[in-house]
Motif scaffolding. Structure first.
Motif, PDB file in Angstrom:
ATOM      1  N   PRO A  32       0.797  -1.239   0.000  1.00 45.52           N
ATOM      2  CA  PRO A  32       0.000   0.000   0.000  1.00 45.52           C
ATOM      3  C   PRO A  32       0.821   1.278   0.000  1.00 45.52           C
ATOM      4  CG  PRO A  32      -0.981  -1.612   1.473  1.00 45.52           C
ATOM      5  CD  PRO A  32       0.322  -2.202   1.019  1.00 45.52           C
ATOM      6  N   ALA A  33       1.913   1.314   0.762  1.00 48.28           N
ATOM      7  CA  ALA A  33       2.709   2.546   0.841  1.00 48.28           C
ATOM      8  C   ALA A  33       3.379   2.864  -0.489  1.00 48.28           C
ATOM      9  CB  ALA A  33       3.745   2.433   1.949  1.00 48.28           C
ATOM     10  N   SER A  34       3.953   1.864  -1.146  1.00 48.82           N
ATOM     11  CA  SER A  34       4.645   2.124  -2.411  1.00 48.82           C
ATOM     12  C   SER A  34       3.669   2.460  -3.527  1.00 48.82           C
ATOM     13  CB  SER A  34       5.521   0.931  -2.795  1.00 48.82           C
ATOM     14  OG  SER A  34       4.769  -0.261  -2.884  1.00 48.82           O
ATOM     15  N   VAL A  35       2.506   1.828  -3.540  1.00 49.04           N
ATOM     16  CA  VAL A  35       1.484   2.191  -4.525  1.00 49.04           C
ATOM     17  C   VAL A  35       1.039   3.635  -4.309  1.00 49.04           C
ATOM     18  CG1 VAL A  35      -0.929   1.791  -5.194  1.00 49.04           C
ATOM     19  CG2 VAL A  35       0.662  -0.133  -5.013  1.00 49.04           C
ATOM     20  N   ARG A  36       0.804   4.000  -3.065  1.00 47.83           N
ATOM     21  CA  ARG A  36       0.374   5.368  -2.768  1.00 47.83           C
ATOM     22  C   ARG A  36       1.416   6.378  -3.214  1.00 47.83           C
ATOM     23  NH1 ARG A  36       0.173   4.905   2.320  1.00 47.83           N
ATOM     24  NH2 ARG A  36      -1.752   3.713   2.202  1.00 47.83           N
ATOM     25  N   VAL A  51      -4.888   2.758 -14.380  1.00 45.98           N
ATOM     26  CA  VAL A  51      -5.305   1.364 -14.585  1.00 45.98           C
ATOM     27  C   VAL A  51      -4.047   0.521 -14.618  1.00 45.98           C
ATOM     28  CG1 VAL A  51      -6.505  -0.268 -16.081  1.00 45.98           C
ATOM     29  CG2 VAL A  51      -7.348   2.091 -15.875  1.00 45.98           C
ATOM     30  N   THR A  52      -3.887  -0.345 -13.618  1.00 43.78           N
ATOM     31  CA  THR A  52      -2.707  -1.213 -13.554  1.00 43.78           C
ATOM     32  C   THR A  52      -3.064  -2.576 -14.124  1.00 43.78           C
ATOM     33  OG1 THR A  52      -0.918  -2.041 -12.148  1.00 43.78           O
ATOM     34  CG2 THR A  52      -3.117  -1.966 -11.154  1.00 43.78           C
ATOM     35  N   VAL A  53      -2.186  -3.102 -14.952  1.00 45.92           N
ATOM     36  CA  VAL A  53      -2.516  -4.198 -15.858  1.00 45.92           C
ATOM     37  C   VAL A  53      -1.650  -5.417 -15.568  1.00 45.92           C
ATOM     38  CG1 VAL A  53      -2.678  -4.846 -18.296  1.00 45.92           C
ATOM     39  CG2 VAL A  53      -3.190  -2.501 -17.587  1.00 45.92           C
ATOM     40  N   VAL A  64      -5.257  -6.462  -8.675  1.00 45.88           N
ATOM     41  CA  VAL A  64      -6.500  -6.368  -7.912  1.00 45.88           C
ATOM     42  C   VAL A  64      -6.217  -5.877  -6.495  1.00 45.88           C
ATOM     43  CG1 VAL A  64      -8.462  -7.673  -7.012  1.00 45.88           C
ATOM     44  CG2 VAL A  64      -7.657  -8.078  -9.348  1.00 45.88           C
ATOM     45  N   ALA A  65      -5.119  -6.342  -5.913  1.00 51.74           N
ATOM     46  CA  ALA A  65      -4.758  -5.865  -4.572  1.00 51.74           C
ATOM     47  C   ALA A  65      -4.500  -4.368  -4.587  1.00 51.74           C
ATOM     48  CB  ALA A  65      -3.531  -6.611  -4.064  1.00 51.74           C
ATOM     49  N   ALA A  66      -3.736  -3.888  -5.568  1.00 49.81           N
ATOM     50  CA  ALA A  66      -3.426  -2.454  -5.642  1.00 49.81           C
ATOM     51  C   ALA A  66      -4.695  -1.624  -5.780  1.00 49.81           C
ATOM     52  CB  ALA A  66      -2.480  -2.179  -6.806  1.00 49.81           C
ATOM     53  N   SER A  67      -5.663  -2.137  -6.537  1.00 49.97           N
ATOM     54  CA  SER A  67      -6.910  -1.390  -6.721  1.00 49.97           C
ATOM     55  C   SER A  67      -7.721  -1.314  -5.436  1.00 49.97           C
ATOM     56  CB  SER A  67      -7.744  -2.013  -7.846  1.00 49.97           C
ATOM     57  OG  SER A  67      -8.309  -3.252  -7.447  1.00 49.97           O
ATOM     58  N   SER A  68      -7.461  -2.223  -4.507  1.00 53.13           N
ATOM     59  CA  SER A  68      -8.150  -2.177  -3.216  1.00 53.13           C
ATOM     60  C   SER A  68      -7.428  -1.291  -2.209  1.00 53.13           C
ATOM     61  CB  SER A  68      -8.289  -3.595  -2.634  1.00 53.13           C
ATOM     62  OG  SER A  68      -7.045  -4.091  -2.175  1.00 53.13           O
ATOM     63  N   TRP A  69      -6.144  -0.990  -2.463  1.00 54.65           N
ATOM     64  CA  TRP A  69      -5.349  -0.175  -1.543  1.00 54.65           C
ATOM     65  C   TRP A  69      -5.544   1.316  -1.772  1.00 54.65           C
ATOM     66  CZ3 TRP A  69      -0.426  -3.371  -2.981  1.00 54.65           C
ATOM     67  CH2 TRP A  69      -0.472  -4.603  -2.338  1.00 54.65           C
ATOM     68  N   ASP A  70      -5.889   1.708  -3.000  1.00 54.65           N
ATOM     69  CA  ASP A  70      -5.979   3.129  -3.329  1.00 54.65           C
ATOM     70  C   ASP A  70      -7.130   3.318  -4.308  1.00 54.65           C
ATOM     71  OD1 ASP A  70      -5.482   5.748  -4.580  1.00 54.65           O
ATOM     72  OD2 ASP A  70      -3.554   5.676  -3.542  1.00 54.65           O
ATOM     73  N   ASP A  71      -8.084   4.180  -3.970  1.00 53.22           N
ATOM     74  CA  ASP A  71      -9.267   4.309  -4.820  1.00 53.22           C
ATOM     75  C   ASP A  71      -9.002   5.060  -6.116  1.00 53.22           C
ATOM     76  OD1 ASP A  71      -9.115   6.944  -3.966  1.00 53.22           O
ATOM     77  OD2 ASP A  71     -10.953   6.882  -2.783  1.00 53.22           O
ATOM     78  N   ARG A  72      -7.769   5.502  -6.346  1.00 52.58           N
ATOM     79  CA  ARG A  72      -7.395   6.093  -7.621  1.00 52.58           C
ATOM     80  C   ARG A  72      -6.879   5.047  -8.605  1.00 52.58           C
ATOM     81  NH1 ARG A  72      -3.291  10.275  -4.921  1.00 52.58           N
ATOM     82  NH2 ARG A  72      -2.882   8.318  -3.795  1.00 52.58           N
ATOM     83  N   LEU A  98     -10.787 -13.346 -10.472  1.00 49.35           N
ATOM     84  CA  LEU A  98     -10.240 -12.006 -10.298  1.00 49.35           C
ATOM     85  C   LEU A  98     -10.939 -10.995 -11.208  1.00 49.35           C
ATOM     86  CD1 LEU A  98      -6.473 -12.993 -10.157  1.00 49.35           C
ATOM     87  CD2 LEU A  98      -7.770 -12.004  -8.265  1.00 49.35           C
ATOM     88  N   ALA A  99     -11.234 -11.417 -12.432  1.00 47.57           N
ATOM     89  CA  ALA A  99     -11.833 -10.511 -13.411  1.00 47.57           C
ATOM     90  C   ALA A  99     -13.215 -10.039 -12.992  1.00 47.57           C
ATOM     91  CB  ALA A  99     -11.913 -11.194 -14.773  1.00 47.57           C
ATOM     92  N   ALA A 100     -13.881 -10.810 -12.142  1.00 49.24           N
ATOM     93  CA  ALA A 100     -15.222 -10.438 -11.695  1.00 49.24           C
ATOM     94  C   ALA A 100     -15.204  -9.356 -10.623  1.00 49.24           C
ATOM     95  CB  ALA A 100     -15.952 -11.675 -11.175  1.00 49.24           C
ATOM     96  N   ASP A 101     -14.022  -9.042 -10.075  1.00 48.86           N
ATOM     97  CA  ASP A 101     -13.929  -8.020  -9.038  1.00 48.86           C
ATOM     98  C   ASP A 101     -14.425  -6.671  -9.590  1.00 48.86           C
ATOM     99  OD1 ASP A 101     -12.428  -5.794  -7.454  1.00 48.86           O
ATOM    100  OD2 ASP A 101     -12.119  -7.597  -6.250  1.00 48.86           O
ATOM    101  N   GLU A 102     -15.140  -5.919  -8.747  1.00 42.78           N
ATOM    102  CA  GLU A 102     -15.713  -4.661  -9.219  1.00 42.78           C
ATOM    103  C   GLU A 102     -14.662  -3.618  -9.578  1.00 42.78           C
ATOM    104  OE1 GLU A 102     -18.191  -3.125  -6.152  1.00 42.78           O
ATOM    105  OE2 GLU A 102     -16.539  -2.673  -4.783  1.00 42.78           O
ATOM    106  N   ARG A 103     -13.440  -3.774  -9.079  1.00 36.67           N
ATOM    107  CA  ARG A 103     -12.371  -2.823  -9.401  1.00 36.67           C
ATOM    108  C   ARG A 103     -11.645  -3.182 -10.702  1.00 36.67           C
ATOM    109  NH1 ARG A 103     -12.593   1.916  -7.123  1.00 36.67           N
ATOM    110  NH2 ARG A 103     -10.328   2.143  -7.346  1.00 36.67           N
ATOM    111  N   VAL A 104     -11.972  -4.318 -11.281  1.00 39.52           N
ATOM    112  CA  VAL A 104     -11.383  -4.723 -12.564  1.00 39.52           C
ATOM    113  C   VAL A 104     -12.220  -4.126 -13.681  1.00 39.52           C
ATOM    114  CG1 VAL A 104     -10.872  -6.659 -14.092  1.00 39.52           C
ATOM    115  CG2 VAL A 104     -10.326  -6.808 -11.656  1.00 39.52           C
ATOM    116  N   VAL A 105     -11.600  -3.259 -14.478  1.00 39.86           N
ATOM    117  CA  VAL A 105     -12.338  -2.518 -15.503  1.00 39.86           C
ATOM    118  C   VAL A 105     -12.056  -3.012 -16.921  1.00 39.86           C
ATOM    119  CG1 VAL A 105     -12.539  -0.446 -14.079  1.00 39.86           C
ATOM    120  CG2 VAL A 105     -10.540  -0.722 -15.592  1.00 39.86           C
ATOM    121  N   ALA A 106     -11.182  -4.022 -17.067  1.00 44.80           N
ATOM    122  CA  ALA A 106     -10.887  -4.540 -18.403  1.00 44.80           C
ATOM    123  C   ALA A 106     -10.255  -5.925 -18.277  1.00 44.80           C
ATOM    124  CB  ALA A 106      -9.955  -3.604 -19.167  1.00 44.80           C
ATOM    125  N   ILE A 107     -10.345  -6.672 -19.366  1.00 37.58           N
ATOM    126  CA  ILE A 107      -9.664  -7.963 -19.496  1.00 37.58           C
ATOM    127  C   ILE A 107      -8.429  -7.716 -20.350  1.00 37.58           C
ATOM    128  CG2 ILE A 107      -9.857 -10.360 -20.247  1.00 37.58           C
ATOM    129  CD1 ILE A 107     -11.771  -9.481 -17.941  1.00 37.58           C
TER     130      ILE A 107
END
Length: 280
Positions: A32-36, A51-53, A64-72, A98-107
């Motif tokens: 979380p700290a390094s992503v932030r 969008v991290t791919v 998916v973890a990074a998308s849960s750590w920071d709402d940006r 993983l793709a079904a997670d709501e923070r996943v915006v693309a395949i």
């Protein structure tokens, strides 16, 4: 890319921007700290969302973890075409989960890569890549999410497979690197082209011809960090904060103001990824 070269200078801010394709884990964003810290640097110059791919299963979990750590941060998950030979039932099942997670915006990124077979040990062969690409197309359609394509030296086969399978509603050509003919065919098909730092490279003549052909609502901006660092920092490690350099290079090619390019690319990102508007 050489990590021995110093990081690029912070560009003059340009807002609002969305980095439509990056790899936070490969940039050092592993907690979380390094992503932030990475996202804060980007936000300081106007890149407010990222969008991290993924390109393999570990990267998909990290995205998916990074998308849960920071709402940006948002995520895209898939198995890269050169690793399509890893797509057994277990891997497919976890990518689907993983793709079904709501923070996943693309395949993504998926597609075809004809450069590496025969050069890279363990690289998936062409038939394995095509099979994996077809599976990802089906997954995107089943989940109703955009398909993010990696295409390296495989223009005709990528377009053929999309036609054979029936493309999802939204198709994004990440790091578009082809010439004007392929750009026109993609535009005619309604595909979205995403421009990375290579649009600023002096030797990318065909790409320079293609860039002005895409309508204002049909392109994204991306860093593909830590790769594709824009001129004049080519070869240095890239990060999402470098996106304004690419935006300004694309603006020159399109005969537009950088603020126009930022606004159009951000509106397109909001539309294709389903992001809330970021009006400043």
């Amino acid at each position: 890319m050489s990590r021995d070269r110093p990081a690029p200078d912070l560009p003059a801010p340009l807002a609002p921007l969305v980095d439509a394709h990056t790899h936070l884990d490969a940039c050092g964003g592993t907690d979380p700290a390094s992503v932030r810290a990475i996202v804060d640097r980007a936000a300081s110059v106007g890149v407010g969302r990222i969008v991290t791919v993924a390109d393999d299963l570990d990267a998909a979990r990290a995205a998916v973890a990074a998308s849960s750590w920071d709402d940006r941060v948002y995520a895209a998950v898939a198995i890269h075409p050169t690793r399509a030979n890893a797509l057994d039932d277990a891997v497919r099942g976890e990518i689907e989960r993983l793709a079904a997670d709501e923070r996943v915006v693309a395949i993504g990124e998926t597609g075809l890569d004809w450069y590496w077979p025969g050069k890279l040990d363990g690289c998936a062969e062409r038939d394995e890549q095509i099979e994996g690409f077809r599976w990802h197309i089906d997954l995107a359609k089943r989940l109703g999410k955009p398909l993010m394509i990696h295409n390296r030296e495989a223009d005709e086969d990528v377009l053929r497979v999309l036609d054979e399978e029936g493309a999802p509603n939204t198709v994004i050509f990440h790091c578009f690197s082809s010439g004007p003919e392929i750009a026109r065919r993609c535009v005619d098909a309604g595909y979205v082209l995403s421009f990375a730092g290579n649009v600023s490279f002096k030797n990318a003549k065909a790409l320079h011809e293609a860039a002005p052909l895409v309508p204002d609502g049909g392109y994204l901006l991306e860093t593909d960090a830590p790769y594709m660092t824009p001129h004049p920092y080519r070869g240095a490690p890239n990060e999402p904060y470098c996106l304004p350099y690419t935006a300004r290079a694309l603006a020159v090619l399109r005969g537009a103001e950088p603020e126009e390019v930022a606004a159009h690319s951000t509106a397109t990102a909001e539309r294709v990824y389903g992001l809330e508007s970021d009006i400043r």
